[in-house]
Design an enzyme around this catalytic site. Structure first.
Site, PDB file in Angstrom:
ATOM      1  N   LYS A 169       0.854  -1.193   0.000  1.00  0.00           N
ATOM      2  CA  LYS A 169       0.000   0.000   0.000  1.00  0.00           C
ATOM      3  C   LYS A 169       0.890   1.242   0.000  1.00  0.00           C
ATOM      4  O   LYS A 169       1.929   1.264   0.673  1.00  0.00           O
ATOM      5  CB  LYS A 169      -0.902  -0.021   1.235  1.00  0.00           C
ATOM      6  CG  LYS A 169      -2.011   1.035   1.208  1.00  0.00           C
ATOM      7  CD  LYS A 169      -2.900   0.908   2.446  1.00  0.00           C
ATOM      8  CE  LYS A 169      -4.037   1.921   2.441  1.00  0.00           C
ATOM      9  NZ  LYS A 169      -4.889   1.823   3.635  1.00  0.00           N
TER      10      LYS A 169
ATOM     11  N   SER B 152      -9.728   1.781   2.665  1.00  0.00           N
ATOM     12  CA  SER B 152      -8.903   2.552   1.769  1.00  0.00           C
ATOM     13  C   SER B 152      -7.850   1.717   1.026  1.00  0.00           C
ATOM     14  O   SER B 152      -7.261   2.193   0.058  1.00  0.00           O
ATOM     15  CB  SER B 152      -8.180   3.635   2.560  1.00  0.00           C
ATOM     16  OG  SER B 152      -7.306   3.058   3.512  1.00  0.00           O
TER      17      SER B 152
ATOM     18  N   SER C 264      -9.917  -0.293   6.858  1.00  0.00           N
ATOM     19  CA  SER C 264      -9.300  -0.132   5.536  1.00  0.00           C
ATOM     20  C   SER C 264      -8.648  -1.374   4.962  1.00  0.00           C
ATOM     21  O   SER C 264      -8.351  -1.410   3.772  1.00  0.00           O
ATOM     22  CB  SER C 264      -8.269   0.998   5.575  1.00  0.00           C
ATOM     23  OG  SER C 264      -8.927   2.235   5.554  1.00  0.00           O
TER      24      SER C 264
END
Lengths: 469, 93, 482
Positions: free
Chosen positions: A66, A141, A165
């Site tokens: 990420k 996210s 997330s």
């Protein structure tokens, strides 16, 4: 139909075709899919890493990271204009641990800007498509990491989970995602959104792979003062006989899809079939979790994101005196949702409102945590839907921030309390995956991973692929 | 209690985010329902300690032993403007 | 004498002390000794505020803070924690400073200084730990510079901020307080207070019960008195013009020796303090008693002991204990067998005076040299004047030794025939003065003594010379009478 890659499959592939070929395969798939799951690809460097990989539990295995996790020499943007071009001169602790085990970093995945979102639509680099239905969001996210896994682009990914997330996109994309206990994984190098709530979490296509990845990245780190000295046994599986499961009634609230409700109850009954017992339990402060969560997250974010002033790194607006330049840098560099959260957080901490919002939210956190402590005196594990519904349409909720916040209703209490939770596929609605959330006691990742593994073995949801029937 | 554009202007100064007049309007419009929702916490009764941390950690510290530092080049590598080994900022006043 | 304080001056100080004797910074492992290094060479992701970096508390810094707290007679908190103070400034790499707010590490202390009219007890409100911001270099003055250069070498250095109550009544008292504080810090060995920026002062000043102004950036010791005097005169002028003093932050411009108002919106401070989520709180009830055991003898106690143990003058004891190195030098010289009275007088008066005159410290004088000088003095081999000459020569020239100076300059005291012969010559060569003396003019005798001393270049004992002259005059008188 898409082929997924497990660690085992990948290792077999590497044995026959070589680690470099595994990197090429990832690159091709990413290009082919075009889900916008990556912000930065690291293929050249990955090929050299693959060639030099000589050992470790993840030797030569490609992994997606990420883009809020610092990678030395690889652009790290948090999907924000303000960090575009920023190249960290250091590695996050988790990156060092991955490298030690021979993992190969394929690239940095797309996400909501600064991890602020539930749909990966707030990225400066554009939205990510859900591999199961390209008109839908992948969740957020960590949407890029989940889409990359579901699209068969990589066998492993790291996400981060501040209020869901990791679990939300895992649920929306039909993969496995673990939010570890607060303090289990070092946050050193994770670009903070809300420090007291978040953890880096492993994401994979099977529970066993997520467990292995967790084992690689977890453990005490003296560079993170909130990291804890704990050992985790993630050997699978475990006999479910006599296991006590609590089903919190507040997690089946208003606005929930009836199909989600049904498949989650089906999952509860599968655990019964495996020998577990269940009971409904009430966690009365759940309904205040969402407000408390957002107040705390925004307050911390307003301070965490103060460092982005354009002076030392990132976007820089050259205009007027220092304070004007800072303000314009931030106005140009941050997206709408990030600005809104910074403003709200600054307000919640400001003189006159500190006690009403920030302090009150911290007190509610204590109450929420007590709900969990009480529940875990009676139950080994809690089961609930990860999200109240499957993936929604791109653009459906983004205009109305509050409605988007409300989708996190089942994930944020876990972060407020600090306990671990894993999301695994447990059904479908309109060909979109549904996630089951297994919530464990503090530092008891073992129980929820073992239970998830058993559930996976007794069902076939994880074997279905996007594009398949 | 409604937040006004004046309030937003003050907060935007605190947060150092430059907002145009129309943005001030927009943000107050979208922020008000959120604050209203946050206000639901007012109904929570009972006084408990505030949980700043979820874990009961104390006295986490390190010894006074030097560790590796960045080179000047590395330290300045991401800055847009530098001069003679310094970061260059706009004038203060 | 009673001090009236007719302007009702009230001064409170906030003193930032760098704990620069530590090896590393407050929250990261960067080395502290940056003073002679290139800008931005003592940084890491943590003190540069890079995204994702996290702070870790330096335990030794906490121990140093407790030491200072104890020395300032403070209560040490059993529970303490760090907060974020949020504001924007280019020297602040994270957009917040990690500091303390509620639960400071030390609170409610006091120290006694020599005030305008006797002892003054200055209350210490609190002492708290924080991190130093970076250093700004303004091109020209802060008001007119076109840009600002930033060096983060200083960023993250451990600071202890000591906050007093507004108990000081004059700039002189403020200076004495600062002297005393520096003195204590030096004894505790937590800071080299002589390094640039090691002690920085913000001063709150009010007069006639009005609003206070806060003057920042007072970085040197001499500057503190100047800044305060300027600020009092400025406030008096404001009142004289019939206006009122406004509460504001002012910046001391050291070059121009004035304070200037910083008219920025930063005035509307709202620091939005909240507990630093990246650091765990500290429970340190067990640390303070342990550290108390290890506290060194502090200046006040040492001064008392010097007077009691060595029976030296109070003024000498004060001078000696105003500087740890001087006090140590004194005791080491005594240990090597020096005479106590000679040593205290010579170190506190002569040597200290000569060092001050040259802007030097005791480090530039060797103990062996002083021991040799004191021994020559004690055995009456040299005069006091020669002693001073030796000291000066040692300080002003290199590669010298006491014996070489004594030999080269012929400084050994002359006695016996040599003196008698010189006296004889002086008496014979100054008939007028002799006549004057015989006519009852006693000053004439001093003139002859002067001649002898000049001829012997001060190496004769003036008392002895005087006796010899009188003796000689009587002899010549007897001779002429016979």
């Amino acid at each position: 139909m898409m082929t997924w890659q497990s660690i085992e499959e990948t290792k077999r592939f590497i044995e026959t075709d070589g680690a470099a070929e595994a990197v090429h395969r990832c690159a091709e798939r990413i290009k082919q899919n075009d889900f916008n799951s990556f912000i930065t690809l690291n293929i050249k460097d990955a090929l050299s890493m693959a060639e030099h990989a000589s050992g470790g539990r993840l030797c030569g295995v490609p992994i997606a990271i990420k883009d809020n996790i610092s990678t030395r020499g690889i652009q790290t943007t948090c999907a924000s204009k303000i960090l575009t071009g920023y190249i960290p001169p250091y590695n996050a602790t988790v990156i060092e641990r991955l490298k030690r085990e021979g993992a190969v970093i394929i690239g940095k995945t797309n996400m909501d800007e600064f991890a602020m979102g539930t749909s990966t639509e707030t990225s400066y680099y554009g939205a990510v498509e859900n591999p199961w239905n390209v008109g839908c969001v992948p969740g957020g996210s960590s949407g890029g990491s989940a889409a990359a896994l579901a699209g068969g682009e990589v066998p492993l990914a790291l996400g981060s989970d501040t209020g869901g997330s990791v679990r939300c996109p895992a649920s929306f994309c039909g993969v496995v995602g673990l939010k570890p206990t607060y303090g289990a994984v070092s946050r050193y190098g994770l670009i903070s959104y809300a420090n007291s709530l978040e953890q880096i979490g492993p994401m994979a296509t099977t529970v066993a792979d997520a467990a292995l990845l967790f084992n690689v990245v977890a453990g005490y780190d003296n560079r993170d003062s909130t990291s804890v000295k704990k050992q985790f046994d993630t050997t699978l599986p475990l006999d479910m006989k006599g296991m006590k499961i609590g089903v919190p009634e507040e997690y089946f609230g208003e606005g929930m899809s009836s199909i989600v409700e049904k498949v989650v109850w089906d999952a509860v009954h599968s655990f019964e079939d495996l020998g577990a017992e269940y009971k409904e339990v009430s966690m009365p402060h759940t309904k205040y979790s969402l407000a408390a969560y957002y107040i705390i997250a925004m307050s911390e974010a307003s301070s965490n994101l103060a460092r982005f002033d354009g002076l030392r790194y990132g976007h820089h607006a050259e205009e007027g005196a220092c304070h004007t330049s800072f303000s314009k840098t931030r106005a140009e560099g941050f997206g709408d949702e990030v600005k809104r959260r910074i403003l709200l957080g600054s307000y919640a901490l400001s003189a006159g409102y500190h006690d009403k919002y920030y302090l009150k939210a911290l007190k509610v956190r204590t109450m929420v945590k007590k709900d969990f402590e009480a529940a875990f005196k009676m139950y080994d594990m809690l089961l609930a839907p990860t999200m109240p519904y499957p993936a929604f349409k791109l653009g459906e909720k983004i205009k109305d921030p509050l409605s988007l916040y409300l989708t996190d209703v089942n994930t944020v209490p876990i972060n407020l309390a600090g306990v671990p939770a894993v999301s695994v596929p447990c059904g479908f609605e309109n060909k979109l995956p549904i996630g089951l959330q297994l919530i464990g006691n503090f530092f008891d990742e073992t129980t929820i991973l073992q239970a998830a593994h058993n559930f996976e073995n007794s069902t076939d949801f994880h074997n279905r692929r996007p594009g398949g029937e | 209690m409604m937040i006004t554009t004046n309030d937003i202007e003050h907060i935007s100064w605190l947060a150092h985010i430059w907002l145009t007049d129309s943005e001030l309007e927009e943000y107050s419009e979208k922020i008000n329902p959120i604050l209203e929702y946050f206000g639901t916490l007012d109904e929570v009764e009972g006084d408990v300690d505030a949980a700043h941390h979820v874990l009961d950690l104390y006295n986490v510290w390190r010894d006074d032993v030097p560790s590796e530092m960045l080179s000047q080049e590395e330290a300045l590598s991401n800055a847009k403007e530098i001069k003679d080994g310094y970061f260059k900022a706009a004038r203060i006043l | 004498m009673v001090y009236e304080n007719k302007d009702q001056v009230k001064i409170g100080l906030e003193i930032h002390i760098q704990l620069n004797k530590l090896n590393t910074k407050m929250f990261c492992g960067c080395r502290t000794g940056y003073h002679s290094d290139e800008p931005n060479t003592h940084t890491c992701p943590i003190c540069l505020g890079l995204p994702g970096a996290l702070p870790v508390v330096n335990k030794k810094a906490v121990e140093c803070a407790i030491k200072v707290g104890l020395a300032l007679n403070c209560k040490i908190s059993e529970y303490t924690q760090f907060y974020r103070k949020n504001y924007y400034y280019p020297d602040l790499p994270k957009g917040f400073q990690i500091t303390q707010y509620d639960y400071p590490i030390a609170h409610d202390g006091s120290i006694i200084i020599e005030g305008e009219d006797g002892e003054r007890c200055v209350r210490i409100n609190r002492a708290h730990m924080e991190e130093d911001p970076g250093r700004l270099v303004h091109e020209g003055s802060i008001e007119h510079s076109r840009y600002t250069l930033v060096d983060y070498n200083r960023s993250g250095i451990a600071l202890l901020e000591v906050v007093t109550e507004p108990d000081l009544q004059s700039p002189k008292e403020a200076r004495r307080f600062l002297d005393k504080l520096r003195n204590i810090i030096e004894y505790l060995d937590v800071s080299d207070v002589n390094l640039e920026g090691a002690v920085r002062v913000d001063a709150n000043i009010s007069i006639m019960g009005g609003q206070r102004s806060e003057t920042k950036n007072i970085s040197s010791h001499k500057a503190s008195e100047k800044a305060l005097l300027y600020e009092i005169v400025r406030q008096k002028n404001v009142l004289r013009r019939g206006k009122t003093v406004v509460q504001e932050t002012r910046h001391f411009d050291e070059a121009r020796e004035i304070t200037v108002s910083l008219r920025t919106k930063e005035e509307a401070h709202d620091y939005r303090y909240f507990p630093e989520p990246d650091l765990a709180p500290l429970q340190i009830a067990d640390l303070a008693p342990m550290i108390k055991e290890t506290l060194p003898e502090l200046p006040d106690a040492q001064r008392g002991r010097f007077i009691a143990q060595y029976s030296i003058q109070e003024e000498h004891a004060k001078t000696l204990t105003a500087e740890l190195k001087l006090a140590t030098f004194f005791e080491e010289v005594l240990f090597k067998g020096a005479n106590v009275m000679l040593a205290s007088t010579w170190i506190a008066d002569m040597l200290k005076g000569e060092l001050n005159y040259r802007g030097k410290t005791i480090d530039s004088f060797s103990k062996t040299d002083l021991l040799e000088i004191l021994s020559l003095l004690e055995k009456n081999k040299i005069t006091e004047k020669s002693g001073i000459e030796i000291v000066r020569t040692l300080l002003d020239t290199q590669n010298q030794s006491v014996s070489r100076i004594v030999k080269g300059k012929g400084l050994l005291r002359i006695e016996g025939d040599e003196v008698t012969e010189t006296v004889k010559q002086a008496v014979e060569g100054n008939k007028d003065a002799v006549a004057d003396y015989k006519n009852g003019k006693n000053e004439a005798l001093n003139f002859i003594v002067g001649v002898v001393m000049k001829k012997t270049r001060g190496r004769a004992d003036p008392k002895k010379v005087r006796e010899l002259i009188i003796q000689q005059l009587h002899t010549t008188q007897a001779e002429s009478n016979s």
